[in-house]
Design a protein around this motif. Structure first.
Motif, PDB file in Angstrom:
ATOM      1  N   VAL A   1       0.277   2.480 -11.537  1.00 33.20           N
ATOM      2  CA  VAL A   1      -1.118   2.050 -11.624  1.00 33.20           C
ATOM      3  C   VAL A   1      -1.393   1.101 -10.464  1.00 33.20           C
ATOM      4  CG1 VAL A   1      -2.845   0.854 -12.995  1.00 33.20           C
ATOM      5  CG2 VAL A   1      -1.133   2.284 -14.135  1.00 33.20           C
ATOM      6  N   HIS A   2      -2.351   1.459  -9.614  1.00 32.12           N
ATOM      7  CA  HIS A   2      -2.718   0.612  -8.487  1.00 32.12           C
ATOM      8  C   HIS A   2      -3.739  -0.439  -8.915  1.00 32.12           C
ATOM      9  CE1 HIS A   2      -0.994   4.046  -6.270  1.00 32.12           C
ATOM     10  NE2 HIS A   2      -0.785   3.181  -5.298  1.00 32.12           N
ATOM     11  N   ASP A   3      -3.669  -1.600  -8.266  1.00 33.88           N
ATOM     12  CA  ASP A   3      -4.637  -2.662  -8.540  1.00 33.88           C
ATOM     13  C   ASP A   3      -5.963  -2.392  -7.844  1.00 33.88           C
ATOM     14  OD1 ASP A   3      -2.787  -4.397 -10.006  1.00 33.88           O
ATOM     15  OD2 ASP A   3      -1.796  -4.663  -8.067  1.00 33.88           O
ATOM     16  N   LYS A   4      -5.912  -1.705  -6.709  1.00 37.76           N
ATOM     17  CA  LYS A   4      -7.133  -1.471  -5.942  1.00 37.76           C
ATOM     18  C   LYS A   4      -7.067  -0.105  -5.273  1.00 37.76           C
ATOM     19  CE  LYS A   4     -10.158  -3.590  -2.425  1.00 37.76           C
ATOM     20  NZ  LYS A   4     -11.329  -3.666  -3.317  1.00 37.76           N
ATOM     21  N   TRP A   5      -8.204   0.594  -5.277  1.00 36.41           N
ATOM     22  CA  TRP A   5      -8.379   1.853  -4.556  1.00 36.41           C
ATOM     23  C   TRP A   5      -9.406   1.586  -3.460  1.00 36.41           C
ATOM     24  CZ3 TRP A   5      -6.092   6.663  -6.123  1.00 36.41           C
ATOM     25  CH2 TRP A   5      -5.249   6.538  -7.240  1.00 36.41           C
ATOM     26  N   PHE A   6      -8.986   1.707  -2.210  1.00 36.64           N
ATOM     27  CA  PHE A   6      -9.828   1.324  -1.069  1.00 36.64           C
ATOM     28  C   PHE A   6     -10.274   2.577  -0.325  1.00 36.64           C
ATOM     29  CE2 PHE A   6     -11.098  -0.169   3.012  1.00 36.64           C
ATOM     30  CZ  PHE A   6     -11.463  -1.501   2.862  1.00 36.64           C
ATOM     31  N   SER A   7     -11.565   2.749  -0.172  1.00 33.47           N
ATOM     32  CA  SER A   7     -12.137   3.934   0.468  1.00 33.47           C
ATOM     33  C   SER A   7     -12.232   3.772   1.981  1.00 33.47           C
ATOM     34  CB  SER A   7     -13.538   4.204  -0.097  1.00 33.47           C
ATOM     35  OG  SER A   7     -14.259   5.094   0.730  1.00 33.47           O
ATOM     36  N   GLU A   8     -11.674   4.736   2.710  1.00 25.30           N
ATOM     37  CA  GLU A   8     -11.822   4.757   4.167  1.00 25.30           C
ATOM     38  C   GLU A   8     -13.293   4.875   4.552  1.00 25.30           C
ATOM     39  OE1 GLU A   8     -10.467   7.456   8.054  1.00 25.30           O
ATOM     40  OE2 GLU A   8     -10.188   8.215   6.011  1.00 25.30           O
ATOM     41  N   GLN A   9     -14.045   5.694   3.813  1.00 19.00           N
ATOM     42  CA  GLN A   9     -15.454   5.914   4.132  1.00 19.00           C
ATOM     43  C   GLN A   9     -16.244   4.610   4.071  1.00 19.00           C
ATOM     44  OE1 GLN A   9     -16.869   8.830   5.252  1.00 19.00           O
ATOM     45  NE2 GLN A   9     -18.674   7.545   5.606  1.00 19.00           N
ATOM     46  N   SER A  10     -15.811   3.680   3.206  1.00 17.32           N
ATOM     47  CA  SER A  10     -16.528   2.406   3.092  1.00 17.32           C
ATOM     48  C   SER A  10     -16.473   1.612   4.392  1.00 17.32           C
ATOM     49  CB  SER A  10     -15.946   1.566   1.947  1.00 17.32           C
ATOM     50  OG  SER A  10     -14.644   1.074   2.273  1.00 17.32           O
ATOM     51  N   LEU A  11     -15.424   1.810   5.167  1.00 20.73           N
ATOM     52  CA  LEU A  11     -15.310   1.116   6.451  1.00 20.73           C
ATOM     53  C   LEU A  11     -16.394   1.580   7.427  1.00 20.73           C
ATOM     54  CD1 LEU A  11     -11.429   1.296   6.851  1.00 20.73           C
ATOM     55  CD2 LEU A  11     -12.750  -0.766   6.353  1.00 20.73           C
ATOM     56  N   TYR A  12     -16.771   2.862   7.295  1.00 15.38           N
ATOM     57  CA  TYR A  12     -17.853   3.393   8.131  1.00 15.38           C
ATOM     58  C   TYR A  12     -19.217   3.024   7.566  1.00 15.38           C
ATOM     59  CZ  TYR A  12     -14.394   6.115  10.709  1.00 15.38           C
ATOM     60  OH  TYR A  12     -13.337   6.495  11.501  1.00 15.38           O
ATOM     61  N   ASP A  13     -19.345   3.152   6.235  1.00 19.81           N
ATOM     62  CA  ASP A  13     -20.631   2.866   5.605  1.00 19.81           C
ATOM     63  C   ASP A  13     -21.083   1.423   5.839  1.00 19.81           C
ATOM     64  OD1 ASP A  13     -20.572   5.448   4.681  1.00 19.81           O
ATOM     65  OD2 ASP A  13     -19.910   4.923   2.654  1.00 19.81           O
TER      66      ASP A  13
ATOM     67  N   GLU B   1       0.864  -1.186   0.000  1.00 20.00           N
ATOM     68  CA  GLU B   1       0.000   0.000   0.000  1.00 20.00           C
ATOM     69  C   GLU B   1       0.899   1.233   0.000  1.00 20.00           C
ATOM     70  OE1 GLU B   1      -1.956   3.121   2.623  1.00 20.00           O
ATOM     71  OE2 GLU B   1      -2.008   1.162   3.623  1.00 20.00           O
ATOM     72  N   PHE B   2       0.706   2.103  -0.989  1.00 23.89           N
ATOM     73  CA  PHE B   2       1.597   3.258  -1.086  1.00 23.89           C
ATOM     74  C   PHE B   2       0.894   4.454  -1.716  1.00 23.89           C
ATOM     75  CE2 PHE B   2       2.017   0.639  -4.808  1.00 23.89           C
ATOM     76  CZ  PHE B   2       2.239   1.486  -5.883  1.00 23.89           C
ATOM     77  N   VAL B   3       1.495   5.583  -1.536  1.00 24.48           N
ATOM     78  CA  VAL B   3       0.991   6.917  -1.846  1.00 24.48           C
ATOM     79  C   VAL B   3      -0.092   7.283  -0.823  1.00 24.48           C
ATOM     80  CG1 VAL B   3       0.153   8.587  -3.513  1.00 24.48           C
ATOM     81  CG2 VAL B   3       1.481   6.635  -4.321  1.00 24.48           C
ATOM     82  N   SER B   4      -1.337   6.797  -1.046  1.00 22.24           N
ATOM     83  CA  SER B   4      -2.436   7.003  -0.083  1.00 22.24           C
ATOM     84  C   SER B   4      -2.499   8.429   0.446  1.00 22.24           C
ATOM     85  CB  SER B   4      -2.312   6.008   1.088  1.00 22.24           C
ATOM     86  OG  SER B   4      -2.400   4.680   0.622  1.00 22.24           O
TER      87      SER B   4
END
Length: 550
Positions: A252-264, A125-128
């Motif tokens: 190019v990242h394989d996956k973009w993971f949303s922090e908000q999704s953890l709450y939703d 996991e990088f950049v973020s």
């Protein structure tokens, strides 16, 4: 070659034990390394020192016994010697290196790959970066370190997935929305004070103008709804720009993971509830705390403030638990050096949620000083005084930017010389390496015009010291990849590439590849094509082009 020498030494130990010269044929794990000084041979083994306790003999005596029982290796060994406290130094015959050329050409694009990972799953996991402003050059260094590290781990036999964690929840997104909302009111003739803790850059004004043009109805909303709407629009717009900038940088990242999704999805609440049930999370002064001191952190950390708002640490706990639930054997996070103090608490979170914390690793990337006319460019997303990654890539090009970010260890700060990165000369490291690939391509084209073809059956004609030195460098490529992967040190690859390029330039300046002796030329063509293949393999790993012409 290392494996072959190790096998010879172990067989010598077996024979020495059989003859009674050694009390045991079993030795502790030992190393066969390339000595720092060429005068000490091609390889050196420390088996005699590590085996002294088992064999109950002085190391030098053990070394003498092993050499006495070494099988006839006249085909590859020129001589052996015992050095210092008991190192065994091996000097190879020049001809022993030549099969490396055939191996490089036979394996082609996969030469250098090893199987240290055995297919184990690794997430990098990088950049973020928070979607609150454009990427700056500091993000760029972390981006290419993470990207190259992922490629190198793949070359080491790991199943690697690259991920970007989108911090699209919390206080900074609220600050972003407030900043755009206030600039929107200003652009609509409803000027108001603009707090210093808001984002100051011109990009905020640009976003406000875009909102005004595309969604004029937002101006009529009250502050709370207007800020929320501006936050969503601005974060989405900035994230789109981040993706574009990274793609232009070859990331190019394989996956973009949303922090908000953890709450939703209620994941954060569920994890905190589980930790409360075990007593790892407890209440004090109206807030909820995580017992990170149980894992050597300097103090316990707040996960829910006394106003009921969760902290970033709360979502990070849930996020890292989610990573292991997705089946990753190892998780590697690439962070800025200022996050050093965060390592213990995340390791604590990993352990508390049921995973061995040794499966979590962090790469800390030091700062970049971008030099312009000898002066570092200030970088602060809040003040708006920063140099964007896009501007640097546009100015010096993707290849130069990636190479410069990678050619120094991420553990040290980096001075990025823009003027040097733009030079089309051997003073520029990336040009120096790429030029080898292009120069060899030119020679191969000329050979084709002359009707000269490479001949792998005549490699024994390659006897010049510079030729053997080149092949020795080629042989080190797989080991370089393995070390780079095991130690998480991507800078080893560009450093190796510069050494190989230097060896080629030295050879090229001393010897003519296409000379009057056509048979010798055919052997030298095979040599330089193997050099070109390794240069190309290394550049591909770094995400840098291998030009045919320059």
């Amino acid at each position: 070659m290392k494996e072959h020498l190790k096998s010879l030494v172990l067989k010598a130990a077996e024979r020495a034990h059989g003859s009674g010269a050694l009390v045991s044929e079993v030795f502790p794990e030992f190393e066969i390394e390339v000595p720092r000084a060429e005068a000490h041979g091609d390889f050196s083994a420390n088996i005699a020192m590590v085996g002294a306790k088992t064999q109950k003999l002085p190391p030098r005596r053990i070394a003498e016994i092993l050499l006495d029982h070494l099988e006839d290796s006249a085909d590859i060994l020129e001589k052996t010697e015992i050095a210092g406290p008991g190192f065994i130094n091996f000097y190879l015959k020049p001809s022993a290196w030549l099969p490396v050329i055939r191996r490089v050409l036979d394996e082609g694009a996969v030469f250098g790959r090893v199987n240290e990972g055995g297919g184990r799953r690794v997430q990098v996991e990088f950049v973020s970066a928070n979607p609150t402003g454009p990427l700056h050059v500091g993000h760029g260094r972390g981006a290419v370190v993470g990207d190259a590290m992922a490629s190198i781990l793949s070359a080491c036999g790991y199943d690697v997935e690259k991920e970007y964690y989108i911090n699209d929840s919390g206080r900074q997104i609220l600050t972003l929305g407030t900043s755009v909302w206030l600039r929107l009111k200003e652009a609509s003739g409803k000027g108001t004070a603009f707090p210093e803790d808001c984002y100051q850059g011109d990009y905020i004004k640009d976003l406000a103008l875009e909102v005004k043009e595309r969604y004029p109805e937002l101006s009529a909303l009250d502050d709370e709804k207007g800020i929320a709407a501006c936050a969503r629009f601005a974060a989405d717009s900035i994230l789109h720009g981040i993706k574009e900038d990274l793609e232009a940088f070859g990331v190019v990242h394989d996956k973009w993971f949303s922090e908000q999704s953890l709450y939703d999805e209620g994941i954060v609440d569920a994890v905190l509830k589980d930790l409360e049930a075990t007593g790892i999370v407890y209440e004090k002064d109206g807030a909820k705390w995580f017992r990170t001191t149980d894992w050597q952190d300097e103090k316990d950390r707040v996960v829910v403030r006394n106003n009921g708002m969760t902290t970033y640490f709360a979502s990070d706990i849930a996020y890292h638990k989610n990573k292991y639930e997705r089946g990753f054997d190892r998780v590697i996070d690439v962070w800025g050096a200022d996050h050093h103090g965060y390592i213990k608490r995340i390791k604590a979170a990993v352990a508390a949620t049921g995973t061995d914390p040794d499966r979590f690793e962090v790469i800390l990337v030091q700062l970049v000083a971008l030099l312009r006319n000898g002066q570092p460019v200030a970088m602060s997303t809040r003040s708006g005084e920063f140099e964007t990654l896009k501007a640097v890539v546009d100015e010096v090009g993707k290849d130069a930017a990636r190479f410069f970010f990678l050619m120094r260890s991420y553990e040290t700060s980096l001075d990025f010389d823009l003027e040097l990165a733009k030079k089309k000369s051997n003073d520029n490291p990336v040009f120096y390496v790429q030029y080898v690939h292009a120069r060899i391509a030119s020679i191969l084209r000329k050979a084709e015009e002359m009707g000269i073809q490479e001949n792998l059956e005549k490699l024994d004609l390659l006897k010049e010291p510079e030729e053997i030195q080149l092949v020795r460098h080629l042989a080190r490529f797989p080991e370089t990849i393995a070390l780079s992967g095991s130690r998480l040190e991507p800078h080893r690859v560009p450093f190796y590439m510069m050494e190989l390029a230097s060896a080629f330039h030295t050879y090229y300046n001393c010897h003519k590849v296409l000379g009057e002796d056509e048979i010798l030329s055919s052997a030298r063509l095979a040599l330089i094509r193997s050099v070109q293949q390794v240069i190309r393999n290394g550049l591909v790993l770094l995400g840098i082009s291998a030009p045919e012409e320059m």
